[in-house]
Design an enzyme around this catalytic site. Structure first.
Site, PDB file in Angstrom:
ATOM      1  N   ASP A 140      -4.370  -4.562  13.362  1.00 31.73           N
ATOM      2  CA  ASP A 140      -5.705  -4.068  13.478  1.00 31.73           C
ATOM      3  C   ASP A 140      -6.490  -3.133  12.269  1.00 31.73           C
ATOM      4  O   ASP A 140      -7.351  -3.367  12.204  1.00 31.73           O
ATOM      5  CB  ASP A 140      -5.962  -3.932  14.910  1.00 31.73           C
ATOM      6  CG  ASP A 140      -5.861  -5.422  15.454  1.00 31.73           C
ATOM      7  OD1 ASP A 140      -5.245  -6.646  15.102  1.00 31.73           O
ATOM      8  OD2 ASP A 140      -5.434  -5.452  16.867  1.00 31.73           O
ATOM      9  N   GLY A 141      -5.849  -1.886  12.262  1.00 28.97           N
ATOM     10  CA  GLY A 141      -6.028  -1.175  11.689  1.00 28.97           C
ATOM     11  C   GLY A 141      -6.240  -1.079   9.721  1.00 28.97           C
ATOM     12  O   GLY A 141      -7.244  -1.312   8.906  1.00 28.97           O
ATOM     13  N   THR A 195       0.620  -1.175  -0.086  1.00 25.85           N
ATOM     14  CA  THR A 195       0.320   0.188  -0.003  1.00 25.85           C
ATOM     15  C   THR A 195       0.771   1.218  -0.377  1.00 25.85           C
ATOM     16  O   THR A 195       2.308   1.085   0.087  1.00 25.85           O
ATOM     17  CB  THR A 195      -0.912  -0.091   0.943  1.00 25.85           C
ATOM     18  OG1 THR A 195      -0.045   0.073   2.284  1.00 25.85           O
ATOM     19  CG2 THR A 195      -1.825  -0.849   1.302  1.00 25.85           C
ATOM     20  N   GLU A 196       0.211   2.212  -0.385  1.00 26.72           N
ATOM     21  CA  GLU A 196       0.891   3.334  -0.630  1.00 26.72           C
ATOM     22  C   GLU A 196       0.414   4.563   0.588  1.00 26.72           C
ATOM     23  O   GLU A 196       1.063   5.351   0.268  1.00 26.72           O
ATOM     24  CB  GLU A 196       1.065   4.004  -2.320  1.00 26.72           C
ATOM     25  CG  GLU A 196       1.997   3.048  -3.170  1.00 26.72           C
ATOM     26  CD  GLU A 196       1.868   2.902  -4.607  1.00 26.72           C
ATOM     27  OE1 GLU A 196       0.981   4.115  -4.831  1.00 26.72           O
ATOM     28  OE2 GLU A 196       2.167   2.210  -5.631  1.00 26.72           O
ATOM     29  N   ARG A 218       2.845   7.932  16.905  1.00 31.54           N
ATOM     30  CA  ARG A 218       3.193   6.820  15.900  1.00 31.54           C
ATOM     31  C   ARG A 218       4.435   6.288  15.094  1.00 31.54           C
ATOM     32  O   ARG A 218       4.285   5.355  15.431  1.00 31.54           O
ATOM     33  CB  ARG A 218       2.258   6.939  14.109  1.00 31.54           C
ATOM     34  CG  ARG A 218       1.455   5.849  14.077  1.00 31.54           C
ATOM     35  CD  ARG A 218       0.342   6.137  12.732  1.00 31.54           C
ATOM     36  NE  ARG A 218      -0.414   5.976  12.830  1.00 31.54           N
ATOM     37  CZ  ARG A 218      -0.565   3.905  12.947  1.00 31.54           C
ATOM     38  NH1 ARG A 218       0.209   3.398  12.848  1.00 31.54           N
ATOM     39  NH2 ARG A 218      -2.006   3.927  14.160  1.00 31.54           N
TER      40      ARG A 218
END
Ligand SMILES: CCCCCCCCCCCCC/C=C/[C@@H](O)[C@H](COP(=O)(O)O)NC(=O)CCCCC
Ligand SMILES: Nc1ncnc2c1ncn2[C@@H]1O[C@H](COP(=O)(O)OP(=O)(O)O)[C@@H](O)[C@H]1O
Ligand SMILES: [Ca+2]
Length: 566
Positions: free
Chosen positions: A209-210, A181-182, A316
């Site tokens: 999970d996200g 994914t980008e 994060r």
């Protein structure tokens, strides 16, 4: 029970010992004919006595292949495999069977066993017969669509997939299309509109999970759209998704993987995908009035977990540690929030959240929980003020209960939410596919009591056995924060109120003279925040399916002599 007819029986060598090897449609087995003795040169194949035995269910065989003769050689200080030279001793033709072996803590490993055959024809016959049996296992996936989040957890998703998962998929002859994914929601949007799902037998998510939540949103939305179902209507019966989802854990919490397999181990998950496991999973839909907000599979949390998530998003860059730092900070802030929770308790279910037994592979509660339509039931609201005895309508089916109070946390979990931080989870007796969610209300209490409650998530004590905690198994619930009870118009726009800044600002929130704190928390939904605090939630039984089988009861370990790791 009658034994299935034997397909093959041969006397073969395994590491210079002689074994009787058998195959029927259910089991592949090998039994040593003379233990602890090497086959003497020139001895007959038929003179050995029966001894220790091993067996593998055919459904747990990963692959079979002809074995090219190789030997281990040391070169530049490292051992590596090289083909045998003609001068080296003669080795008969051989085949290798790769299969699932159970290790500790629900981990699966791919093991292999190599048998030498007296002649080439017999070797080919074994390979062909085993391949024919594997071909009959039509529920196994052959083509998979894989999405990798390169930034999930410790940012190891790509490496985990390339090094640990891709080699076993290829051994099992599974073909894959891989998308790294980008951006956030890349996988969701691709699944929603672009992906040609007919080409695939499953979708694999490499991440946390996200990331799994993205896949779930893409697939559910696509299915509802294809079936003409309006997701904005909270009363709709949603159409289950056909295609199974596999999770290769590479995130920060990995609770969905852990709670459905029993471990957050990429190889274990890859093997569950290869053998074609299938585990239905409940999903909660979350609405604000008649607007669909999100689906939740693990934790929908307000108060403690909502505040923790907001804080952790700013950290994060720390990776999974962000949750520990934000957890400590949120605990110290000790916020409580006022509001009203209304819920429809389950009255016809086989299980309860206080049960001692757990949802395990083949769970009878999940199999026997009926699917009740979600149409509006008789509504009989009763108010239960905090500190007063609650009067419940015992024996009255489908009655909404209403609890108004001050809450440190409101959590709704459709599965146990077991994860490495809490191996038994937020609701240890919750079920994966019974069509319900466990609603946990933690009322305002002292910091010490709240800490006691939190600590119980990590040990064997019952986290619900506190006067300030209640848990209900429900099909639906609603929440209305106090500040919107008077003027419901306030909630027509997303909540954008400025929150108290910093740790000190948050601690001041309980101080009556200080006006820096918010009146409401934020809902965290499987790691994403919701833009509204007034929500309606409905549990949808078995809406999606995973390549999993639920947590297996702990196996008995046996020594597998003569068997080596793949
Ligand atoms: C003093 C010790 C207290 C220990 C309490 C531990 C309780 C932990 C329960 C965790 C439940 C987790 C439920 C899963 C939530 C995930 O959906 C969500 C997103 O995950 P990911 O995308 O992988 O990051 N994770 C969280 O909301 C984090 C919860 C962190 C709890 C410390
Ligand atoms: N390429 C990407 N760049 C940025 N964010 C992404 C990307 N791919 C997925 N995401 C988002 O990253 C978030 C966290 O992903 P996840 O794999 O669950 O990791 P973690 O468990 O660490 O939170 C998800 O909400 C997902 O939407
Ligand atoms: Ca459930």
């Amino acid at each position: 029970m009658e034994k299935p007819p034997r397909l093959l029986l041969s006397r073969l060598w395994l590491q210079n010992r002689v074994y009787d090897v058998t195959l029927n449609s259910v089991v592949f087995a090998w039994k040593e004919t003379e233990p602890n003795k090497k086959r003497p040169p020139g001895s007959s194949w038929n003179t050995c006595k029966a001894a220790g035995s091993h067996s593998v269910p055919v459904c747990e065989i990963i692959a079979v292949q002809e074995t090219a003769e190789e030997v281990q050689k040391k070169n530049a200080g490292k051992w590596h495999r090289v083909p045998r030279s003609p001068e080296e001793s003669y080795q008969p033709p051989a085949f290798t069977v790769f299969y699932v072996d159970r290790s500790r803590q629900h981990r699966w490993r791919c093991r292999s066993v190599t048998f030498h055959c007296p002649d080439w024809g017999l070797c080919q016959q074994w390979i062909q017969t085993i391949e024919e049996q594997l071909f009959l296992l039509t529920y196994r996936p052959k083509r998979l669509l894989v999405y990798i989040n390169p930034f999930g957890g410790k940012q190891q998703g790509k490496r985990i997939y390339d090094q640990k998962v891709a080699p076993i998929f290829s051994r099992a002859s599974i073909s894959t299309d891989v998308i790294v994914t980008e951006r956030a929601n890349h996988a969701r949007d691709h699944l929603k509109t672009d992906a040609d799902l007919k080409k695939y037998d499953g979708v694999v998510c490499v991440g946390g999970d996200g990331m799994f939540s993205e896949i779930v949103h893409g697939l559910i939305s696509r299915t509802q759209c294809d079936s003409g179902v309006d997701q904005n209507c909270p009363e709709e019966t949603l159409v289950p998704c056909d295609i199974r989802i596999g999770i290769i854990p590479a995130g920060s919490t990995d609770c969905i993987c852990y709670a459905t397999v029993g471990a957050n181990d990429p190889v274990t998950s890859a093997l569950h995908i290869i053998v074609g496991d299938s585990q239905p999973i409940d999903v909660c839909s979350v609405h604000h009035n008649n607007t669909f907000l999100r689906y939740s599979v693990s934790l929908l949390g307000y108060g403690f977990y909502g505040d923790l998530l907001i804080d952790s998003e700013r950290k994060r860059w720390m990776g999974p540690t962000r949750y520990d730092i934000s957890g400590a900070k949120t605990f110290l802030s000790h916020h409580y929030y006022e509001g009203t929770v209304s819920f429809l308790p389950v009255t016809d279910n086989v299980g309860s959240p206080r049960d001692k037994f757990r949802c395990r592979s083949g769970c009878h509660v999940c199999q026997h929980s009926g699917h009740l339509p979600l149409e509006e039931k008789q509504i009989c609201e009763q108010e239960e003020e905090e500190g007063e005895d609650s009067v419940s309508e015992i024996g009255h089916k489908d009655v909404w209960r209403v609890i108004r109070g001050k809450f440190l946390a409101i959590n709704a979990v459709s599965m146990s939410c077991a994860c490495p931080r809490s191996p038994k989870g937020l609701s240890p007796a919750a079920h994966l596919s019974d069509g319900t969610t466990d609603l946990i209300l933690v009322h305002k209490c002292s910091r010490v009591n709240f800490l006691r409650h939190l600590l119980r998530h990590t040990n064997k004590k019952d986290q619900f056995d506190h006067s300030f905690v209640e848990v209900h198994r429900v099909r639906r619930f609603r929440f209305m924060p106090k500040h919107q009870e008077v003027d419901s118009e306030v909630d027509s726009e997303p909540d954008l109120r400025e929150r108290g800044k910093g740790l000190f600002g948050q601690i001041c929130r309980d101080h009556p003279a200080c006006d820096c704190a918010p009146a409401h928390s934020t809902w965290s939904c499987d790691g994403e925040t919701l833009p509204h605090t007034a929500i309606q939630v409905s549990a949808h039984r078995q809406l999606i399916k995973l390549f999993a089988r639920g947590i297996e009861e702990q196996p008995v370990f046996e020594d597998s002599t003569g068997v080596c790791s793949a």
